[in-house]
Write a protein that holds these residues in place. Sequence first.
Motif, PDB file in Angstrom:
ATOM      1  N   ASP A  12      13.581  82.694  70.812  1.00 28.21           N
ATOM      2  CA  ASP A  12      13.533  83.762  69.825  1.00 28.21           C
ATOM      3  C   ASP A  12      14.126  85.066  70.361  1.00 28.21           C
ATOM      4  OD1 ASP A  12      11.179  83.243  71.384  1.00 28.21           O
ATOM      5  OD2 ASP A  12      10.098  84.784  70.292  1.00 28.21           O
ATOM      6  N   LEU A  61       7.154  84.368  65.371  1.00 25.77           N
ATOM      7  CA  LEU A  61       7.911  84.580  64.138  1.00 25.77           C
ATOM      8  C   LEU A  61       7.440  85.823  63.404  1.00 25.77           C
ATOM      9  CD1 LEU A  61       8.221  80.899  62.856  1.00 25.77           C
ATOM     10  CD2 LEU A  61      10.084  82.362  63.685  1.00 25.77           C
ATOM     11  N   PHE A 120      17.811  82.389  62.994  1.00 28.17           N
ATOM     12  CA  PHE A 120      17.430  83.456  62.078  1.00 28.17           C
ATOM     13  C   PHE A 120      18.535  83.701  61.045  1.00 28.17           C
ATOM     14  CE2 PHE A 120      15.244  85.291  66.074  1.00 28.17           C
ATOM     15  CZ  PHE A 120      14.178  84.410  65.928  1.00 28.17           C
ATOM     16  N   LEU A 128      13.503  82.321  58.783  1.00 31.68           N
ATOM     17  CA  LEU A 128      13.414  82.269  60.237  1.00 31.68           C
ATOM     18  C   LEU A 128      12.861  80.920  60.656  1.00 31.68           C
ATOM     19  CD1 LEU A 128      11.470  85.640  60.673  1.00 31.68           C
ATOM     20  CD2 LEU A 128      13.957  85.366  60.801  1.00 31.68           C
ATOM     21  N   LYS A 133       9.874  88.757  62.283  1.00 37.05           N
ATOM     22  CA  LYS A 133       9.924  89.055  60.853  1.00 37.05           C
ATOM     23  C   LYS A 133       9.695  90.538  60.576  1.00 37.05           C
ATOM     24  CE  LYS A 133       6.458  87.964  58.185  1.00 37.05           C
ATOM     25  NZ  LYS A 133       5.487  87.255  57.320  1.00 37.05           N
TER      26      LYS A 133
END
Length: 217
Positions: A184, A15, A101, A35, A19
């Motif tokens: 992700d 993450l 997200f 997120l 980010k």
Amino acid sequence: MSITLEQRMDAFRRLDEIKLTFAKRDWFPGTSGNLSLKLSDEPLRFAVTASGKDKTKLSPEDYLIVDGDSRPVEATSLKPSAETLIHAAIYKKIATAGACFHVHTVANNLISELYFPQAAFSIQGQELIKGLGIWEENARIRVPIVENFADIGKLAAAIAEVVTPEIPGVLIRNHGIYAWGANDFEAKRHLEAFEFLFEYHLRWLQLRHVAVPQYTH
């Protein structure tokens, strides 16, 4: 099911990477956006951004683990992002979603307002549609748009009603987009594809009324 320290740290590291990538693009104005990364299905557990954090920076208190009701599963002073209920609703509705997200951009806000009367934004034949995993020739997509309800529970329910596995995103009127994927990497690719399509369409709307210069040789 308990989340191991290794799982926890790996999720937070991944993450962090997402980010900082999005922050460099100014997709988190004013601490907005959030997120999440799913850690387990049964029971539902996911890592999510903590509320009110500056997403251009890293700290040891940027994320926490929550359950399917968006409640922390560990003792913590952190509060999950206000819209964590939306992440939970998407994970419950889209079984294949492993990461989700949410960002705010000028492009996605304008598109959501322009096409809210149609309840969806449609675009056809653009190459970046392939970034959504849709490879058919001259493909057309329809991204749903929901009203920006102040009640997050109501907003989460509205989103759950319109999302489908075929289109990995949903717009909220004058608010932003939620995009997801199996992991992700895929969620990032989907979000980038959506944002390109929104930006492309807005520029096309501007340029189609501009006379094309005529060149002589």
